[in-house]
Enzyme design. Structure first.
Site, PDB file in Angstrom:
ATOM      1  N   LYS A  33       0.846  -1.141   0.497  1.00 52.89           N
ATOM      2  CA  LYS A  33       0.046  -0.579   0.111  1.00 52.89           C
ATOM      3  C   LYS A  33       1.041   1.500  -0.027  1.00 52.89           C
ATOM      4  O   LYS A  33       1.789   0.851   0.525  1.00 52.89           O
ATOM      5  CB  LYS A  33      -0.914  -0.386   1.193  1.00 52.89           C
ATOM      6  N   TYR A 242      18.332  29.782   9.063  1.00 55.64           N
ATOM      7  CA  TYR A 242      16.902  30.674   9.497  1.00 55.64           C
ATOM      8  C   TYR A 242      17.186  30.858  11.171  1.00 55.64           C
ATOM      9  O   TYR A 242      17.527  29.961  11.948  1.00 55.64           O
ATOM     10  CB  TYR A 242      15.955  29.622   9.699  1.00 55.64           C
TER      11      TYR A 242
HETATM   12  C1  LIG Z   1      -0.037  -1.973   7.061  1.00 54.61           C
HETATM   13  C2  LIG Z   1      -1.305  -3.218   6.853  1.00 54.61           C
HETATM   14  C3  LIG Z   1      -0.135  -4.211   6.879  1.00 54.61           C
HETATM   15  C4  LIG Z   1       1.168  -4.135   7.042  1.00 54.61           C
HETATM   16  O1  LIG Z   1       1.320  -4.016   8.101  1.00 54.61           O
HETATM   17  P1  LIG Z   1       3.157  -3.948   8.435  1.00 54.61           P
HETATM   18  O2  LIG Z   1       3.134  -3.040  10.045  1.00 54.61           O
HETATM   19  O3  LIG Z   1       3.904  -2.677   8.218  1.00 54.61           O
HETATM   20  O4  LIG Z   1       3.541  -5.169   8.105  1.00 54.61           O
HETATM   21  C5  LIG Z   1      -1.405  -5.512   6.900  1.00 54.61           C
HETATM   22  N1  LIG Z   1      -2.242  -6.120   7.696  1.00 54.61           N
HETATM   23  C6  LIG Z   1      -3.082  -4.544   7.540  1.00 54.61           C
HETATM   24  C7  LIG Z   1      -4.314  -4.506   7.755  1.00 54.61           C
HETATM   25  C8  LIG Z   1      -2.473  -3.067   7.753  1.00 54.61           C
HETATM   26  O5  LIG Z   1      -2.950  -1.929   7.178  1.00 54.61           O
END
Ligand SMILES: *Cc1c(COP(=O)(O)O)cnc(C)c1O
Length: 345
Positions: A33, A242
């Protein structure tokens, strides 16, 4: 060229996937994702598919649709947000597998795409996505009669192995899937590390693939090299940047490098941040600005063209610590202005 280079080691990502796969006896999926946590979903997913991954997870249907173009058919693409209004054509045409989160989504899916694959997402206590036990009880028989491809839930505290929430969610999930004859999944990266009881039939790690905690044994994946645009010598008492936040306490050599907070180098990490000039640690001097950072390179040897912010000296979790966040946020903030270079292919 003032553009910084973000090197992404696809071989390390695949090695991390294999290492996580070895920790369980079940199928290991891959969570890609948010553009594979900012590293580029097309290249990352193709490399992982070549390494043997067969199930991919994304947050949005649009991400799944884009991923399908890169992976071709024969790969399972699961969508955490489920079957949202307006997504039917993409889901149907591209064979995506929505993880159904509610009774409404269930009805939408079976009415719009009868017979199309789907999974079920259950809430085991995190109260983020998924059906609650009562909701699930109401649609369970109908859902199971349609043959879901996966029944899953997600752990809220898996990065803390001793947290009581882990066992509680395990119990809640186990009760909800009692007698269910479908593949089951509970573990992301943290859950893989919790051990066999958490693995069920498939795991779905994300951060561990990309070299982040809680997978402490991960191989480093990202290297960020930022060009030095200009160097100058300053006297005791002169300031840098800055707000005059840095005042030289000794005659100093300052490098100005070509990235800043617009590139995801959070301004908040400023006072604690350092880079590396070859093997010498060189601290940030003054405030991080939008496109530029001053660095005190007095102790470094001459001649470097770039300074390294991420690499084998320091990880996304090091930077996260400086700015009070997590490696996930550092990774997904890495900016669009970097030249992304894929290595290890
Ligand atoms: C993001 C996510 C994962 C992966 O999680 P990690 O901690 O990055 O391994 C797996 N399942 C769901 C539902 C997620 O939202």
């Amino acid at each position: 060229m003032a553009q910084a280079t973000l090197s992404i080691d696809l071989a390390a990502i695949c090695n991390n996937w294999r290492a996580l796969d070895k920790l369980s006896a079940v199928e290991t999926g891959a969570c890609v994702k948010a553009d594979a946590y900012g590293l580029g979903a097309p290249r990352v997913a193709r490399a992982l598919a070549q390494a043997g991954a067969r199930s991919f997870f994304v947050a949005l249907t649009e991400e799944g649709a884009a991923l399908r173009q890169h992976l071709g058919d024969g790969i399972d693409i699961y969508v955490f947000s489920g079957h949202m209004k307006g997504d039917t054509d993409m889901i149907g045409d591209l064979g995506l597998i929505p993880l159904i989160n509610s009774v409404d989504q269930m009805l939408r899916h079976v009415e719009a795409l009868p017979g199309a694959p789907f999974g079920i997402q259950l809430d085991s206590g995190m109260n983020r996505l998924g059906m609650e036990p009562g909701e699930w009880a109401a649609v369970r028989d109908i859902a199971l009669s349609q043959g879901p491809r996966l029944v899953m839930s997600h752990l809220a505290c898996a990065d803390e192995p001793n947290h009581a929430m882990n066992a509680m969610q395990h119990r809640a999930f186990s009760e909800m899937i009692d007698g269910v004859n479908a593949r089951r999944s509970l573990a992301a990266t943290g859950g893989v590390l919790l051990g066999a009881p958490y693995h069920f039939d498939m795991t779905r790690p994300g951060i561990g693939l990309y070299g982040g905690m809680p997978f402490a044994d991960a191989q480093p994946v990202v290297k960020l090299d930022i060009p030095i645009i200009q160097t100058r010598d300053i006297d005791i008492g002169e300031s840098v940047g800055y707000g005059n936040a840095f005042i030289a306490q000794r005659p100093s050599r300052i490098a100005t490098i070509g990235s800043g907070y617009a590139d995801g180098i959070l301004r908040a990490m400023g006072p604690k941040a350092a880079l590396f000039c070859n093997d010498t640690r060189v601290p940030v001097a003054g405030r991080i600005s939008m496109d530029l950072i001053g660095v005190d390179i007095t102790d470094a040897s001459e001649g470097a063209d770039t300074l390294e912010l991420l690499g084998h000296h320091q990880s996304v979790d090091t930077l996260a610590e400086w700015s009070g966040t997590i490696g996930y946020e550092i990774l997904t903030s890495l900016g669009a202005r970097y030249k992304r270079r894929y290595v290890g292919v």
